[in-house]
Design a protein around this motif. Structure first.
Motif, PDB file in Angstrom:
ATOM      1  N   ILE A   1       0.865  -1.181   0.000  1.00 26.97           N
ATOM      2  CA  ILE A   1       0.000   0.000   0.000  1.00 26.97           C
ATOM      3  C   ILE A   1       0.901   1.231   0.000  1.00 26.97           C
ATOM      4  CG2 ILE A   1      -1.781   1.291   1.225  1.00 26.97           C
ATOM      5  CD1 ILE A   1      -2.807  -1.344   0.171  1.00 26.97           C
ATOM      6  N   ALA A   2       0.800   2.042  -1.048  1.00 26.39           N
ATOM      7  CA  ALA A   2       1.662   3.208  -1.185  1.00 26.39           C
ATOM      8  C   ALA A   2       0.989   4.501  -0.756  1.00 26.39           C
ATOM      9  CB  ALA A   2       2.137   3.342  -2.635  1.00 26.39           C
ATOM     10  N   SER A   3      -0.304   4.456  -0.460  1.00 30.16           N
ATOM     11  CA  SER A   3      -1.057   5.675  -0.153  1.00 30.16           C
ATOM     12  C   SER A   3      -1.213   5.930   1.334  1.00 30.16           C
ATOM     13  CB  SER A   3      -2.435   5.612  -0.816  1.00 30.16           C
ATOM     14  OG  SER A   3      -3.083   4.376  -0.541  1.00 30.16           O
TER      15      SER A   3
ATOM     16  N   GLU B   1      -9.417   6.739  -2.516  1.00 33.05           N
ATOM     17  CA  GLU B   1      -8.534   6.040  -3.431  1.00 33.05           C
ATOM     18  C   GLU B   1      -7.397   5.388  -2.649  1.00 33.05           C
ATOM     19  OE1 GLU B   1      -7.195   8.651  -6.503  1.00 33.05           O
ATOM     20  OE2 GLU B   1      -9.209   8.948  -7.339  1.00 33.05           O
ATOM     21  N   VAL B   2      -7.181   4.115  -2.910  1.00 31.41           N
ATOM     22  CA  VAL B   2      -6.089   3.370  -2.294  1.00 31.41           C
ATOM     23  C   VAL B   2      -5.115   2.989  -3.403  1.00 31.41           C
ATOM     24  CG1 VAL B   2      -5.429   1.273  -1.053  1.00 31.41           C
ATOM     25  CG2 VAL B   2      -7.522   2.510  -0.424  1.00 31.41           C
ATOM     26  N   THR B   3      -3.839   3.327  -3.208  1.00 33.81           N
ATOM     27  CA  THR B   3      -2.814   3.084  -4.220  1.00 33.81           C
ATOM     28  C   THR B   3      -1.953   1.893  -3.840  1.00 33.81           C
ATOM     29  OG1 THR B   3      -2.720   5.443  -4.762  1.00 33.81           O
ATOM     30  CG2 THR B   3      -0.863   4.091  -5.459  1.00 33.81           C
ATOM     31  N   PHE B   4      -1.816   0.958  -4.762  1.00 33.24           N
ATOM     32  CA  PHE B   4      -0.926  -0.184  -4.596  1.00 33.24           C
ATOM     33  C   PHE B   4       0.361   0.100  -5.367  1.00 33.24           C
ATOM     34  CE2 PHE B   4      -5.174  -1.692  -3.915  1.00 33.24           C
ATOM     35  CZ  PHE B   4      -5.065  -2.590  -2.870  1.00 33.24           C
ATOM     36  N   GLY B   5       1.479   0.051  -4.677  1.00 30.91           N
ATOM     37  CA  GLY B   5       2.755   0.281  -5.320  1.00 30.91           C
ATOM     38  C   GLY B   5       3.426  -1.042  -5.654  1.00 30.91           C
ATOM     39  N   VAL B   6       3.917  -1.150  -6.868  1.00 32.00           N
ATOM     40  CA  VAL B   6       4.644  -2.344  -7.306  1.00 32.00           C
ATOM     41  C   VAL B   6       6.104  -1.927  -7.466  1.00 32.00           C
ATOM     42  CG1 VAL B   6       4.766  -4.209  -9.004  1.00 32.00           C
ATOM     43  CG2 VAL B   6       2.566  -3.128  -8.498  1.00 32.00           C
TER      44      VAL B   6
ATOM     45  N   ILE C   1      12.861  -2.497 -14.517  1.00 28.17           N
ATOM     46  CA  ILE C   1      13.370  -1.126 -14.387  1.00 28.17           C
ATOM     47  C   ILE C   1      12.295  -0.140 -13.939  1.00 28.17           C
ATOM     48  CG2 ILE C   1      15.173  -1.494 -16.112  1.00 28.17           C
ATOM     49  CD1 ILE C   1      13.369   0.057 -18.096  1.00 28.17           C
ATOM     50  N   ALA C   2      11.035  -0.569 -13.813  1.00 31.89           N
ATOM     51  CA  ALA C   2       9.935   0.375 -13.593  1.00 31.89           C
ATOM     52  C   ALA C   2       9.242   0.161 -12.253  1.00 31.89           C
ATOM     53  CB  ALA C   2       8.911   0.266 -14.727  1.00 31.89           C
ATOM     54  N   TYR C   3       8.723   1.276 -11.722  1.00 36.34           N
ATOM     55  CA  TYR C   3       7.850   1.270 -10.540  1.00 36.34           C
ATOM     56  C   TYR C   3       6.444   1.597 -11.014  1.00 36.34           C
ATOM     57  CZ  TYR C   3       5.845   2.684  -6.040  1.00 36.34           C
ATOM     58  OH  TYR C   3       5.052   2.783  -4.924  1.00 36.34           O
ATOM     59  N   TYR C   4       5.454   0.852 -10.508  1.00 39.00           N
ATOM     60  CA  TYR C   4       4.085   1.043 -10.965  1.00 39.00           C
ATOM     61  C   TYR C   4       3.165   1.399  -9.801  1.00 39.00           C
ATOM     62  CZ  TYR C   4       5.863  -1.509 -15.021  1.00 39.00           C
ATOM     63  OH  TYR C   4       6.605  -1.913 -16.108  1.00 39.00           O
ATOM     64  N   LYS C   5       2.160   2.232 -10.097  1.00 37.64           N
ATOM     65  CA  LYS C   5       1.104   2.545  -9.138  1.00 37.64           C
ATOM     66  C   LYS C   5      -0.234   2.131  -9.745  1.00 37.64           C
ATOM     67  CE  LYS C   5       3.175   6.458  -6.661  1.00 37.64           C
ATOM     68  NZ  LYS C   5       2.999   7.896  -6.295  1.00 37.64           N
TER      69      LYS C   5
ATOM     70  N   PRO D   1      -0.324  -7.069   1.044  1.00 43.60           N
ATOM     71  CA  PRO D   1      -0.419  -5.635   1.279  1.00 43.60           C
ATOM     72  C   PRO D   1      -1.396  -5.336   2.422  1.00 43.60           C
ATOM     73  CG  PRO D   1      -0.484  -6.095  -1.069  1.00 43.60           C
ATOM     74  CD  PRO D   1      -0.560  -7.418  -0.374  1.00 43.60           C
ATOM     75  N   GLU D   2      -0.964  -4.496   3.357  1.00 46.92           N
ATOM     76  CA  GLU D   2      -1.755  -4.189   4.552  1.00 46.92           C
ATOM     77  C   GLU D   2      -2.220  -2.734   4.513  1.00 46.92           C
ATOM     78  OE1 GLU D   2      -1.242  -3.981   9.456  1.00 46.92           O
ATOM     79  OE2 GLU D   2       0.423  -4.614   8.168  1.00 46.92           O
ATOM     80  N   LEU D   3      -3.516  -2.543   4.673  1.00 49.52           N
ATOM     81  CA  LEU D   3      -4.101  -1.205   4.726  1.00 49.52           C
ATOM     82  C   LEU D   3      -4.584  -0.938   6.140  1.00 49.52           C
ATOM     83  CD1 LEU D   3      -5.055   1.376   3.243  1.00 49.52           C
ATOM     84  CD2 LEU D   3      -7.230   0.205   2.834  1.00 49.52           C
TER      85      LEU D   3
END
Length: 234
Positions: free
Chosen positions: A27-29, A39-44, A104-108, A161-163
């Motif tokens: 969880i990135a948010s 909105e809840v953002t999942f970061g990869v 090479i990439a980070y995703y949201k 992932p923990e919110l």
């Protein structure tokens, strides 16, 4: 609340943003507000063993409603539903031609949802991450382990992932009643300026911790029991 310490805290306290674990899917948010649509953002953060992330499937836990995944340039979004028409999972998948040659990439990836009215608790969103190497080979990482699950040697599951759910708050003082015991105050109150329970106080700010220790009649607050009444300043 001890007024001298409170006044000093105003000059020295700083907010601490939640620290994200170095996980591939997390969880990135930050924490969510209980009983609110948001909105809840999942970061990869990473792919799999050097391969790019190609597909992500997020399981929606019971109690979460009004699920609306946001479209993303990551790839096509789709949902799964149960027999009652409730969304139980959300997936994003890249076109095969758009898989990168390396990790090479980070995703949201974002989902708009309403979380239940359960402040001071956590929701877990098991995630299945699929990666695709340059030669077309696919691999997966299953992010579904819960804190209560036993650790099995040789297991391949990773933490889900923990919110964290928090009550609504405003700048300044907030009064809460804690529904259940909390042994680690840094988890829900890591970004609070100070937390008071009677004549005991907690802060994640080292400078405020020194003030607490130096203030006569104030003791460190290290844990909370169910139904404790607290004052929290943000």
């Amino acid at each position: 609340m001890k007024r001298p310490l409170t006044a000093a805290c105003l000059g020295l306290c700083v907010s601490f943003a939640p620290v994200l674990a170095d996980a591939h899917v997390s969880i990135a948010s930050g924490p969510a507000v209980a009983n609110v649509t948001q909105e809840v953002t999942f970061g990869v953060g990473h792919g799999c063993a050097g391969a790019d992330t190609y597909r992500v499937r997020i399981t929606i836990p019971a109690g979460v409603t009004s699920v609306r995944p946001l479209r993303s340039d990551f790839g096509k979004v789709s949902v799964e539903k149960d027999t009652a028409g409730i969304i139980t999972a959300v997936s994003w998948q890249k076109p095969e031609a758009e898989a990168l040659d390396g990790d090479i990439a980070y995703y949201k990836l974002i989902v708009r949802m309403k979380v239940p009215s359960q402040p001071f608790t956590s929701l877990f969103f098991p995630a299945l991450q699929t990666c695709r190497a340059a030669d077309g080979t696919e691999s997966t990482v299953d992010w579904r382990m819960l804190p209560t699950d036993p650790v099995v040697d040789g297991g391949t599951d990773e933490p889900a992932p923990e919110l964290r759910l928090m009550p609504a708050r405003k700048a300044g003082w907030n009064k809460y009643t804690v529904p259940g015991a909390i042994s680690d105050l840094s988890v829900p109150f890591g970004d609070a300026l100070i937390v008071w329970k009677g004549a005991a106080a907690y802060s994640a700010n080292p400078a405020t911790v020194e003030l607490i220790a130096a203030t006569s009649g104030v003791t460190p607050l290290t844990s909370l029991a169910a139904n404790d009444e607290i004052w929290v300043k943000y």
